[in-house]
Design an enzyme around this catalytic site. Sequence first.
Site, short mmCIF file in Angstrom:
data_model
loop_
_atom_site.label_atom_id
_atom_site.label_comp_id
_atom_site.label_asym_id
_atom_site.label_seq_id
_atom_site.Cartn_x
_atom_site.Cartn_y
_atom_site.Cartn_z
N GLY A 1 44.87 20.57 -17.08
CA GLY A 1 43.87 20.91 -18.10
C GLY A 1 43.92 19.99 -19.31
O GLY A 1 43.20 20.19 -20.29
N TYR B 1 30.42 7.92 -4.89
CA TYR B 1 29.59 8.07 -6.09
C TYR B 1 29.81 6.90 -7.05
O TYR B 1 28.85 6.23 -7.44
CB TYR B 1 29.92 9.39 -6.76
CG TYR B 1 28.99 9.74 -7.90
CD1 TYR B 1 27.65 10.04 -7.67
CD2 TYR B 1 29.44 9.79 -9.21
CE1 TYR B 1 26.79 10.37 -8.71
CE2 TYR B 1 28.59 10.13 -10.27
CZ TYR B 1 27.28 10.41 -10.01
OH TYR B 1 26.43 10.73 -11.04
N VAL C 1 32.36 21.77 -14.30
CA VAL C 1 33.27 22.57 -15.10
C VAL C 1 32.54 23.59 -15.98
O VAL C 1 32.94 24.76 -16.03
CB VAL C 1 34.22 21.64 -15.91
CG1 VAL C 1 33.51 20.83 -16.97
CG2 VAL C 1 35.35 22.43 -16.51
N GLY D 1 28.92 3.64 -5.36
CA GLY D 1 27.49 3.70 -5.07
C GLY D 1 26.68 3.39 -6.32
O GLY D 1 25.73 2.61 -6.31
N LYS D 2 27.09 3.99 -7.43
CA LYS D 2 26.38 3.76 -8.69
C LYS D 2 26.62 2.34 -9.21
O LYS D 2 25.75 1.74 -9.84
CB LYS D 2 26.81 4.80 -9.73
CG LYS D 2 26.28 6.21 -9.44
CD LYS D 2 24.79 6.30 -9.73
CE LYS D 2 24.27 7.72 -9.60
NZ LYS D 2 22.83 7.84 -9.92
N ARG E 1 36.87 15.51 -21.32
CA ARG E 1 35.48 15.12 -21.09
C ARG E 1 34.75 15.28 -22.43
O ARG E 1 35.23 15.97 -23.33
CB ARG E 1 34.80 16.01 -20.04
CG ARG E 1 35.35 15.89 -18.61
CD ARG E 1 35.09 14.53 -17.99
NE ARG E 1 35.49 14.49 -16.59
CZ ARG E 1 36.70 14.18 -16.15
NH1 ARG E 1 37.68 13.91 -17.00
NH2 ARG E 1 36.96 14.14 -14.86
N1 UDP Z 1 37.25 21.09 -13.45
C1 UDP Z 1 38.11 22.16 -13.53
N2 UDP Z 1 37.71 23.34 -12.99
C2 UDP Z 1 36.51 23.52 -12.40
C3 UDP Z 1 35.62 22.42 -12.33
C4 UDP Z 1 36.03 21.22 -12.86
O1 UDP Z 1 39.22 22.05 -14.06
O2 UDP Z 1 36.22 24.65 -11.95
C5 UDP Z 1 37.67 19.81 -14.06
C6 UDP Z 1 37.55 18.61 -13.13
O3 UDP Z 1 38.71 18.48 -12.34
C7 UDP Z 1 37.38 17.49 -14.14
C8 UDP Z 1 36.58 18.13 -15.27
O4 UDP Z 1 36.79 19.54 -15.13
O5 UDP Z 1 38.62 17.09 -14.65
C9 UDP Z 1 35.09 17.85 -15.20
O6 UDP Z 1 34.66 18.12 -13.89
P1 UDP Z 1 33.15 18.14 -13.46
O7 UDP Z 1 33.14 18.50 -12.00
O8 UDP Z 1 32.33 18.99 -14.35
O9 UDP Z 1 32.61 16.66 -13.64
P2 UDP Z 1 33.27 15.18 -13.69
O10 UDP Z 1 33.33 14.86 -15.13
O11 UDP Z 1 34.62 15.18 -13.06
O12 UDP Z 1 32.29 14.37 -12.95
#
Ligand code: UDP
Length: 325
Positions: A217, A155, A197, A158-159, A221
Amino acid sequence: MSIRKNKVLIVGGAGFIGSNFIKYLLNNGDYEIVIYDNLSTGKLENIQNFIDENKIIFNKVDITKLSVIKKIRKQRFDYIYNFACPASPKFYLMNPIATWKASVFGINNLLESVIGTKTKLFHSSTSEVYGDPLIPNQIETYWGNVNPIGVRACYDEGKRAAESLIYDYIRLYNVDVRVARIFNTYGPNMAENDGRVVSNFIIQALNNEDITIYGDGKQTRSFCYVDDTIQCIYKLMMNSEKVNSPVNIGNPNEMDITTVAEYIRNVLKSNSKIVNYKAMSDDPKIRRPDITKAKQLFNWEPQIPFCDGIAKTIDYFKKKVDTYE
Ligand code: UDP
């Protein structure tokens, strides 16, 4: 004499951002709208009502096939928006090669189809081009910190490859391409199974299941509600001057993942336990957009606070989750 409507192609229009964008266009203009999607991660149900009401034309098309170039050139679109690529880590980790091809072959074909035309092309890039950033606020001039052979590289790289191809086509062929680096976005039409998430936590909390935090945790983001994201995409495309470098789109409101889990659990008054699992490989530890450029160029900044956006997203998922009482 009838005036010709602007013709718009939305590639990846059945997905989360694409389908929200179609809704925006339908409410804000009079366009002839064609959708290409291979339905690998997008869902017809996101756009079914627009198809039924004859507001859009849907074509099941794989954008990575060279044959699309001729097909697109024949239709003489005024605008092409490219949203086609699996964008959630769960989906791109499941289909890494298809993901890289969707990014790179996809944009190659779109670029070839606009050479020598007046068509404006929008491309959705991503905050993932910054990888696991070493600076707190990611500004467009930052080159990023990406593992080129890791599991997320399909990803991220690729981007990045797509961006490099775009700027070579701009330099060599003077095509008009507008690139947004889209940060975490949430809202209605997120797929309930795509593992992101916000959608995961809402569904888990609605079902009183364990809320799954990957890692400690503490990773952060910054979440932007989809309506805000879309407004900036539109402004970027409609800007009267060309914008020949990428623009960050996101909400600088940064929070750690534990806070997101607790917030969603509290809002839903859920009995879910918050449980920590193993961290994802190469998971970025921080992410926060610097949006100075979008502010200066388009007078844009996000309007919808997290509490309001989450409430709207919860309403959407409540309708989806049968087991909710
Ligand atoms: N994450 C989490 N639990 C979940 C899904 C995601 O703790 O059930 C975490 C993931 O490891 C990352 C963040 O939340 O650190 C954001 O993940 P997401 O898949 O939404 O998108 P990303 O920003 O990583 O592309």
